[in-house]
Write a protein that holds these residues in place. Sequence first.
Motif, PDB file in Angstrom:
ATOM      1  N   TRP A 302       0.832  -1.207   0.000  1.00 51.29           N
ATOM      2  CA  TRP A 302       0.000   0.000   0.000  1.00 51.29           C
ATOM      3  C   TRP A 302       0.867   1.258   0.000  1.00 51.29           C
ATOM      4  N   GLN A 304       3.921   1.559  -1.102  1.00 48.17           N
ATOM      5  CA  GLN A 304       4.558   1.688  -2.407  1.00 48.17           C
ATOM      6  C   GLN A 304       3.603   2.251  -3.444  1.00 48.17           C
ATOM      7  N   GLN A 305       2.370   1.803  -3.424  1.00 44.48           N
ATOM      8  CA  GLN A 305       1.375   2.316  -4.365  1.00 44.48           C
ATOM      9  C   GLN A 305       1.176   3.814  -4.200  1.00 44.48           C
ATOM     10  N   GLN A 306       1.147   4.269  -2.949  1.00 43.74           N
ATOM     11  CA  GLN A 306       0.946   5.696  -2.694  1.00 43.74           C
ATOM     12  C   GLN A 306       2.139   6.522  -3.159  1.00 43.74           C
ATOM     13  N   ASN A 308       4.362   5.624  -5.488  1.00 47.01           N
ATOM     14  CA  ASN A 308       4.418   5.556  -6.948  1.00 47.01           C
ATOM     15  C   ASN A 308       3.418   6.521  -7.584  1.00 47.01           C
ATOM     16  N   LYS A 309       2.259   6.614  -6.984  1.00 46.32           N
ATOM     17  CA  LYS A 309       1.226   7.504  -7.512  1.00 46.32           C
ATOM     18  C   LYS A 309       1.731   8.937  -7.584  1.00 46.32           C
ATOM     19  N   ARG A 310       2.494   9.328  -6.581  1.00 43.19           N
ATOM     20  CA  ARG A 310       2.980  10.705  -6.539  1.00 43.19           C
ATOM     21  C   ARG A 310       4.187  10.942  -7.435  1.00 43.19           C
ATOM     22  N   GLU A 313       3.973   8.850 -11.444  1.00 41.34           N
ATOM     23  CA  GLU A 313       2.971   9.480 -12.289  1.00 41.34           C
ATOM     24  C   GLU A 313       3.162  10.998 -12.359  1.00 41.34           C
ATOM     25  N   ARG A 314       4.268  11.477 -11.736  1.00 42.29           N
ATOM     26  CA  ARG A 314       4.648  12.892 -11.801  1.00 42.29           C
ATOM     27  C   ARG A 314       3.514  13.803 -11.311  1.00 42.29           C
ATOM     28  N   GLU A 315       2.871  13.365 -10.234  1.00 39.49           N
ATOM     29  CA  GLU A 315       1.839  14.205  -9.626  1.00 39.49           C
ATOM     30  C   GLU A 315       2.458  15.522  -9.184  1.00 39.49           C
ATOM     31  N   ALA A 318       3.464  16.207  -5.348  1.00 38.11           N
ATOM     32  CA  ALA A 318       4.030  15.059  -4.648  1.00 38.11           C
ATOM     33  C   ALA A 318       4.817  15.489  -3.412  1.00 38.11           C
TER      34      ALA A 318
END
Length: 428
Positions: A302, A304-306, A308-310, A313-315, A318
Amino acid sequence: MQYKPFSRPLGYQEALFTELTRWSCGGVQLLSFVRICESLKVEVLQRAFALLHGMHPMLQARVVRGDSLFWRFDVDFASVPFEIQVLKKPFNFGKEYSLLGNKKIQVDKYSYRVRLFSNSDGLVEWAAVLTNHAAIDGRSIMIMFCYLDFFIQDGFKTKLNPLPMYSGVTDHLKAAGQIGREVLLYHKQGLTLWPVESPAPASKRRSQATYRERSPALLQSLSLYGKAHEINLSALLCAVAVKASRVLPVYHPWVEVVFPVDARKLCQPKVGLDTVGCFSAVMTLELAPEILQVDLIVLAKWIQQQLNKRVMERESHAFDLKIDYKLQTITDMAKEYAKKKAYFPSGICVSNVGSMRTLASDLKYFEIEAGMLIQNHGTHPIMVITYSTTRRSVFVFGYCEPLMSKKSALLYVERYMDLLKSLLGDVS
């Protein structure tokens, strides 16, 4: 990037670290200890430091204060405190960390200071470097000793030119499309505030640290274990740090994780690995009570997913970085942190520095032993720094008395190491 200017303004993060250090009795300074592996005389190491100082602009930096803060790059090496201490007893990391960590850097005069620990024969056994973290981060200290090692192995024959000056990490992340979050990192309220064990103003706090050393095989085995479960090492170590916090008497069901990352590769243009400066950026994750009930591997996935999302995905939000700031706002925030409070303003800080072997595989004279932020700012209940070298895996734990007791911190350390053992069995 431009060649060394006479001065430049401090970016948001640089100003924040400087003001926290100013008002929290040296909080957010970084103290690193390096073991000397081959015989070295004090004079040789001092000569190497002087040469290094002339190469890197941030080693020559001091803070000029006015309506805003500016870096001035004009500090001579002779102005840097360079102390020699003769060891009369075996070196004690905890003791020396506590003593040297409470020496406040005069940021208007220099950005780092050095203490060498020699034996009675005049040979250096340990070196300690205390830095203004706004100017020099932990990876930069490793870079410094790579240069020092090269100078000494080379016999000071090769002449190296001064390196160019980079602007602050805020500018580089902005150019890469990262604009920062709207909420200031050190200005949070709400569910993630942890109670302290004993409130104290900054003047009464003392930063403390301890570390555990294991073979290099430990982190390598953890990395392989993570790959088998499709989890990167940083997320796995972060999950371990969160799970271990349940033994703390100040444990809180909502856990915020402060996650420093090396932003060099994310910057635009990318910052070279030979650069001395402060190019770490910070992300935060808030973990609700329900996610903390899952097992360690599910939690790591979980996390890692958070992350990676930032990042992947170049949020654009971040990192906890502001592009525009008012110095008075940061100063007021730093003053507030120095006051006596009944809570930690932020959560556990987890920093996986990674492997130093890529950059420092050929070090002959030095071994990076342990480094830790000075915790007098009282921001986190505990901070964990992890890295590996050619000789060992190191886990450093920092806390601040009396906000947290030594007994509680050691409970956490042992629980953390037990969790690693539960994953890998007998690997040490």
